[in-house]
Design a protein around this motif. Structure first.
Motif, PDB file in Angstrom:
ATOM      1  N   THR A   2       0.635  -1.231   0.084  1.00 38.56           N
ATOM      2  CA  THR A   2       0.069  -0.004   0.173  1.00 38.56           C
ATOM      3  C   THR A   2       0.922   1.155   0.076  1.00 38.56           C
ATOM      4  N   PHE A   3       0.308   2.394  -0.634  1.00 34.93           N
ATOM      5  CA  PHE A   3       1.018   3.541  -0.520  1.00 34.93           C
ATOM      6  C   PHE A   3       1.432   4.111   0.707  1.00 34.93           C
ATOM      7  N   GLU A   4       0.561   3.770   1.727  1.00 38.43           N
ATOM      8  CA  GLU A   4       0.716   3.994   3.059  1.00 38.43           C
ATOM      9  C   GLU A   4       2.100   3.508   3.668  1.00 38.43           C
ATOM     10  N   ARG A   5       2.314   2.043   3.418  1.00 41.74           N
ATOM     11  CA  ARG A   5       3.382   1.153   3.763  1.00 41.74           C
ATOM     12  C   ARG A   5       4.419   1.825   3.242  1.00 41.74           C
ATOM     13  N   LYS A   6       4.437   2.310   2.009  1.00 44.42           N
ATOM     14  CA  LYS A   6       5.730   2.951   1.610  1.00 44.42           C
ATOM     15  C   LYS A   6       6.261   4.152   2.333  1.00 44.42           C
ATOM     16  N   LEU A   7       5.081   5.089   2.472  1.00 43.06           N
ATOM     17  CA  LEU A   7       5.270   6.098   3.567  1.00 43.06           C
ATOM     18  C   LEU A   7       5.782   5.826   4.656  1.00 43.06           C
ATOM     19  N   LEU A  90      -2.922   0.732   6.577  1.00 42.15           N
ATOM     20  CA  LEU A  90      -1.812   0.382   5.614  1.00 42.15           C
ATOM     21  C   LEU A  90      -1.651  -1.078   5.501  1.00 42.15           C
ATOM     22  N   ASP A  93      -3.847  -4.640   2.469  1.00 44.63           N
ATOM     23  CA  ASP A  93      -3.487  -5.510   1.640  1.00 44.63           C
ATOM     24  C   ASP A  93      -3.200  -6.947   2.085  1.00 44.63           C
ATOM     25  N   ASN A 106     -10.094   6.351   1.249  1.00 48.01           N
ATOM     26  CA  ASN A 106      -9.907   6.854   0.007  1.00 48.01           C
ATOM     27  C   ASN A 106     -10.382   8.226  -0.297  1.00 48.01           C
ATOM     28  N   SER A 109      -8.747  11.033   1.814  1.00 52.79           N
ATOM     29  CA  SER A 109      -7.417  10.958   1.571  1.00 52.79           C
ATOM     30  C   SER A 109      -7.286  11.768   0.391  1.00 52.79           C
TER      31      SER A 109
END
Length: 181
Positions: A2-7, A90, A93, A106, A109
């Motif tokens: 997820t995008f949040e995990r990347k952040l 986050l 997935d 979503n 955000s």
């Protein structure tokens, strides 16, 4: 991923950092980041290239904030539950969230993202009204998102993957699915 995990990885958010960020002082003081960034970038009008100093300081504050506070004595408060809800979000997935929690975060955000674009345009154009409107969208979207994260946490806290969140003993498997060192 997820995008949040990347952040989360960008901010070096491990179990300890998440636990520290659950401190209400960390949650509430993060709300200072946007005004500090706005003021720092706006200061180019007064400081010229010297504005890089407040910009770097504001970015540094955003990075260190989740790491500098102690673990909260209790997570029985709105701010702490926001943070643990974000951890659940986050990880969606890997551990699906209930259908009732899939759409609103979503949309909220997206509201905050539109606000960010308005803030950027307002700062570039030195337009205080556009900047303020953008900031209102950012804060409105983000704070409502965080409120939804409390709800998500409350609905998911008894799931086996999250039972140890908020306890003084970290789980054997991080809720974000990362590996332990």
């Amino acid at each position: 991923m997820t995008f949040e995990r990347k952040l989360s990885k960008l901010y070096q958010m491990d179990d300890q950092a998440w636990a520290r960020h659950a401190n209400p002082w960390s949650v509430w003081s993060r709300n200072t980041v946007l005004p500090l960034l706005i003021a720092a970038f706006w200061s180019r009008e007064w400081l010229g290239y010297g504005a890089i100093v407040p910009v770097v300081l504001a970015i540094a504050w955003a990075i260190v904030n989740p790491h500098i506070f102690s673990r909260p004595a209790s997570i029985d408060n709105w701010a702490s539950k926001c943070v643990y809800g974000e951890r659940v979000w986050l990880n969606r997935d890997r551990v699906p969230v209930p259908a009732a929690h899939r759409l609103a975060p979503n949309i909220l955000s997206g509201v905050a993202a539109v606000g960010s674009l308005l803030v950027i345009a307002g700062v570039v154009l030195l337009d205080p009204w556009m900047t303020a409107l953008g900031a209102a969208f950012v804060y409105g979207g983000k704070l409502w998102f965080l409120d939804r994260m409390v709800w998500l946490y409350e609905d998911m806290k008894d799931h086996p993957a999250y039972r140890a969140l908020g306890t003084t003993t970290p789980s054997s498997r991080p809720a974000d699915g990362g590996e332990r060192a």
